[in-house]
Design a protein around this motif. Structure first.
Motif, PDB file in Angstrom:
ATOM      1  N   ILE A   1      42.295  91.048  25.392  1.00 18.06           N
ATOM      2  CA  ILE A   1      41.705  91.784  26.508  1.00 18.06           C
ATOM      3  C   ILE A   1      40.528  92.598  25.993  1.00 18.06           C
ATOM      4  CG2 ILE A   1      43.392  93.652  26.235  1.00 18.06           C
ATOM      5  CD1 ILE A   1      43.189  94.079  29.301  1.00 18.06           C
ATOM      6  N   GLU A   2      39.432  92.586  26.759  1.00 18.32           N
ATOM      7  CA  GLU A   2      38.239  93.322  26.344  1.00 18.32           C
ATOM      8  C   GLU A   2      37.498  93.827  27.564  1.00 18.32           C
ATOM      9  OE1 GLU A   2      34.861  92.308  26.693  1.00 18.32           O
ATOM     10  OE2 GLU A   2      35.210  90.378  27.684  1.00 18.32           O
ATOM     11  N   ASN A   3      36.774  94.941  27.379  1.00 12.51           N
ATOM     12  CA  ASN A   3      35.962  95.464  28.479  1.00 12.51           C
ATOM     13  C   ASN A   3      34.578  95.893  28.008  1.00 12.51           C
ATOM     14  OD1 ASN A   3      36.784  97.782  27.106  1.00 12.51           O
ATOM     15  ND2 ASN A   3      37.425  98.908  28.934  1.00 12.51           N
TER      16      ASN A   3
ATOM     17  N   TYR B   1      42.894  85.198  28.066  1.00 11.35           N
ATOM     18  CA  TYR B   1      41.763  86.031  27.656  1.00 11.35           C
ATOM     19  C   TYR B   1      41.264  86.788  28.880  1.00 11.35           C
ATOM     20  CZ  TYR B   1      37.315  87.052  25.174  1.00 11.35           C
ATOM     21  OH  TYR B   1      36.237  87.647  24.555  1.00 11.35           O
ATOM     22  N   CYS B   2      41.485  88.098  28.897  1.00 15.77           N
ATOM     23  CA  CYS B   2      41.133  88.914  30.059  1.00 15.77           C
ATOM     24  C   CYS B   2      39.870  89.722  29.784  1.00 15.77           C
ATOM     25  CB  CYS B   2      42.285  89.854  30.411  1.00 15.77           C
ATOM     26  SG  CYS B   2      41.939  90.941  31.820  1.00 15.77           S
ATOM     27  N   SER B   3      38.876  89.539  30.639  1.00 15.34           N
ATOM     28  CA  SER B   3      37.632  90.309  30.552  1.00 15.34           C
ATOM     29  C   SER B   3      37.541  91.250  31.745  1.00 15.34           C
ATOM     30  CB  SER B   3      36.419  89.378  30.541  1.00 15.34           C
ATOM     31  OG  SER B   3      36.372  88.613  29.367  1.00 15.34           O
ATOM     32  N   ILE B   4      37.306  92.523  31.450  1.00 13.57           N
ATOM     33  CA  ILE B   4      37.117  93.528  32.492  1.00 13.57           C
ATOM     34  C   ILE B   4      35.652  93.959  32.455  1.00 13.57           C
ATOM     35  CG2 ILE B   4      37.758  95.827  33.299  1.00 13.57           C
ATOM     36  CD1 ILE B   4      40.448  95.461  31.873  1.00 13.57           C
ATOM     37  N   THR B   5      34.974  93.825  33.575  1.00 13.73           N
ATOM     38  CA  THR B   5      33.568  94.230  33.659  1.00 13.73           C
ATOM     39  C   THR B   5      33.381  95.180  34.831  1.00 13.73           C
ATOM     40  OG1 THR B   5      32.967  92.356  35.080  1.00 13.73           O
ATOM     41  CG2 THR B   5      32.800  92.025  32.690  1.00 13.73           C
ATOM     42  N   GLY B   6      32.199  95.779  34.890  1.00 17.38           N
ATOM     43  CA  GLY B   6      31.894  96.651  36.016  1.00 17.38           C
ATOM     44  C   GLY B   6      31.520  95.864  37.251  1.00 17.38           C
ATOM     45  N   PHE B   7      30.639  94.851  37.054  1.00 16.16           N
ATOM     46  CA  PHE B   7      30.064  94.157  38.202  1.00 16.16           C
ATOM     47  C   PHE B   7      30.012  92.646  37.994  1.00 16.16           C
ATOM     48  CE2 PHE B   7      28.407  98.462  38.035  1.00 16.16           C
ATOM     49  CZ  PHE B   7      28.582  98.915  39.328  1.00 16.16           C
TER      50      PHE B   7
ATOM     51  N   ARG C   1      41.141  81.947  31.234  1.00 16.51           N
ATOM     52  CA  ARG C   1      40.414  83.211  31.273  1.00 16.51           C
ATOM     53  C   ARG C   1      40.754  83.958  32.552  1.00 16.51           C
ATOM     54  NH1 ARG C   1      34.024  84.227  29.844  1.00 16.51           N
ATOM     55  NH2 ARG C   1      34.191  86.505  29.698  1.00 16.51           N
ATOM     56  N   VAL C   2      40.976  85.244  32.427  1.00 18.73           N
ATOM     57  CA  VAL C   2      41.212  86.145  33.553  1.00 18.73           C
ATOM     58  C   VAL C   2      40.006  87.076  33.640  1.00 18.73           C
ATOM     59  CG1 VAL C   2      42.687  87.970  34.488  1.00 18.73           C
ATOM     60  CG2 VAL C   2      43.709  86.070  33.201  1.00 18.73           C
ATOM     61  N   GLU C   3      39.400  87.156  34.809  1.00 17.50           N
ATOM     62  CA  GLU C   3      38.240  88.032  34.992  1.00 17.50           C
ATOM     63  C   GLU C   3      38.498  88.989  36.146  1.00 17.50           C
ATOM     64  OE1 GLU C   3      34.175  86.176  34.009  1.00 17.50           O
ATOM     65  OE2 GLU C   3      35.263  84.554  34.993  1.00 17.50           O
ATOM     66  N   VAL C   4      38.353  90.271  35.883  1.00 22.08           N
ATOM     67  CA  VAL C   4      38.418  91.284  36.933  1.00 22.08           C
ATOM     68  C   VAL C   4      37.218  92.200  36.763  1.00 22.08           C
ATOM     69  CG1 VAL C   4      40.933  91.219  37.148  1.00 22.08           C
ATOM     70  CG2 VAL C   4      39.890  92.823  35.543  1.00 22.08           C
TER      71      VAL C   4
ATOM     72  N   TYR D   1      35.550  83.929  24.859  1.00 18.12           N
ATOM     73  CA  TYR D   1      36.706  83.142  25.289  1.00 18.12           C
ATOM     74  C   TYR D   1      36.674  81.743  24.690  1.00 18.12           C
ATOM     75  CZ  TYR D   1      39.631  80.216  28.268  1.00 18.12           C
ATOM     76  OH  TYR D   1      40.553  79.290  28.726  1.00 18.12           O
ATOM     77  N   ASP D   2      35.530  81.070  24.760  1.00 20.48           N
ATOM     78  CA  ASP D   2      35.451  79.703  24.250  1.00 20.48           C
ATOM     79  C   ASP D   2      35.727  79.647  22.746  1.00 20.48           C
ATOM     80  OD1 ASP D   2      34.917  78.589  26.718  1.00 20.48           O
ATOM     81  OD2 ASP D   2      32.738  78.737  26.484  1.00 20.48           O
ATOM     82  N   GLU D   3      35.213  80.645  22.004  1.00 21.36           N
ATOM     83  CA  GLU D   3      35.413  80.635  20.551  1.00 21.36           C
ATOM     84  C   GLU D   3      36.854  80.965  20.181  1.00 21.36           C
ATOM     85  OE1 GLU D   3      31.210  82.049  18.695  1.00 21.36           O
ATOM     86  OE2 GLU D   3      31.961  83.207  20.395  1.00 21.36           O
TER      87      GLU D   3
END
Length: 381
Positions: A91-93, A118-124, A191-194, A106-108
């Motif tokens: 998990i990363e932000n 693989y969870c990515s947290i972004t603002g927008f 991949r999980v994206e929020v 994620y791919d690597e």
């Protein structure tokens, strides 16, 4: 429940750490990977707890292990990649593109660890909004929440806590658990994206729905409800209370407790639509009656009559209220002066409840620990 699930946690501040603490409470092995300076919130003080730890950091980092790695250093980056390769969940932000620059995209990671969630947290998001900074206050502003929060005609207001970060952390937990369940079934990660903006828009629920249906954005109403009355903060003799009437039966009971039963037969207040239309008149009549006694008196009388009501508590009073109801809202780890006290996990499971094992870790407390470099084969049931 999540014993055997390894989480490589590259997140910091609030949304990501909140999510990983939720997972850690149910048994996941969360390795918090920090810069040599530590998570920013370690330095957000005062206030501090009994051990001198920043309470902001302590609020979302129990049950974790900490290792400090400099990702700009070859040895630190190699260890970070090894941790990612051994994890069931990463998990990363960071801002979009940062993990790619470190060879931790994620791919690597998936190339050496195909079962990874693989969870990515972004603002927008990762498209046109990728360059925008995901600060909670900013998202509350551009996401519409501040436009409906605050007094009518007054300045837009933020929520009193970084609510969007917390909501996004909860969304991350949901996405991770869904992906782990799918990995159990197929053996494949994903991949999980929020992101904070979409999470807020989803949380606007009825306010967003009314905007979509009518084309008209809702106004600020202070503590009033756009569709229900009386449903707001009212002033008693000594302090404020909330009265939350949701139907005509409750309104009739309210009128009786206030000693003006004829209000329920007044054409201005006979139904909810009428009460909303005559909200100001109704509020004045209610507060005229409430001024004759304390808020605590009215809460007891109204609650006894089946009318939802409660004091406007401060945070200490709110925690005490939860304790009085037997909800056990406080988790304590350790003993004596060094006891770590945080708010307990809000999810109650009858067979596999949350467990509070360790206090928030000191920076790099677990350097050199055995991270099992062989990639796991997915989550364990």
């Amino acid at each position: 429940m999540l014993a055997g699930v390894r989480v490589a946690d590259f997140s910091r501040v609030l949304a990501g750490p909140y999510a990983t603490m939720m997972l850690a409470d149910f048994g996941a092995d969360v390795v918090k990977i920090e810069s040599p300076a530590g998570d920013d919130t370690r330095h957000w003080r005062p206030p501090v707890d009994a051990s001198g730890r920043a309470t902001y950091f302590g609020s979302v980092n129990r049950n974790k292990r900490s290792v400090a790695l400099d990702l700009t250093d070859a040895a630190g980056l190699a260890e970070a990649r090894r941790l990612a390769a051994s994890a069931d969940v990463v998990i990363e932000n960071f801002r979009p593109g940062v993990m790619d620059r470190f060879g931790l995209s994620y791919d690597e990671v998936r190339a050496s660890n195909p079962g990874v969630v693989y969870c990515s947290i972004t603002g927008f998001g990762t498209g046109e909004g990728a360059a925008l900074a995901g600060y909670d206050l900013l998202v509350q502003a551009v996401g519409g929440l501040m436009s409906i929060t605050g007094a009518p005609g007054g300045e837009p207001a933020k929520a009193g806590v970084a609510l969007v970060d917390v909501l996004t952390g909860q969304n991350a937990v949901t996405g991770i658990l869904l992906a782990l369940r799918e990995c159990e079934r197929t053996g494949h990660g994903q991949r999980v994206e929020v992101n904070l903006l979409h999470g807020l828009l989803s949380a606007l629920t009825n306010q967003a729905a009314s905007t979509l249906a009518t084309g008209t954005p809702p106004p600020r109403l202070g503590n009033a409800h756009p569709s229900i009355a009386p449903y707001a903060v009212f002033h008693a003799d000594d302090r404020e209370l909330v009265i939350a009437v949701g139907n005509d039966k409750q309104f009739r009971a309210l009128a009786g407790v206030l000693g003006v039963p004829t209000l329920a037969d007044d054409a201005r207040f006979a139904g909810n639509v009428d009460r909303v239309a005559h909200r100001a008149e109704l509020t004045a009549l209610i507060e005229e009656r409430l001024a004759g006694a304390s808020a605590a008196h009215w809460v007891e009388a109204l609650s006894s009559a089946g009318v939802p009501a409660g004091l406007v508590n401060d945070v200490a009073e709110a925690i005490a209220f939860g304790e009085a109801l037997g909800l056990e809202p406080v988790a304590e780890i350790g003993a004596g002066a060094a006891t770590s006290r945080t708010i307990a996990n809000p999810i109650g499971l009858s067979a596999s409840p949350a467990v509070y094992r360790t206090p928030p870790p000191a920076l790099d407390e677990h350097a050199g620990a055995d991270w099992h470099p062989t990639p796991s084969k997915g989550p364990h049931p």
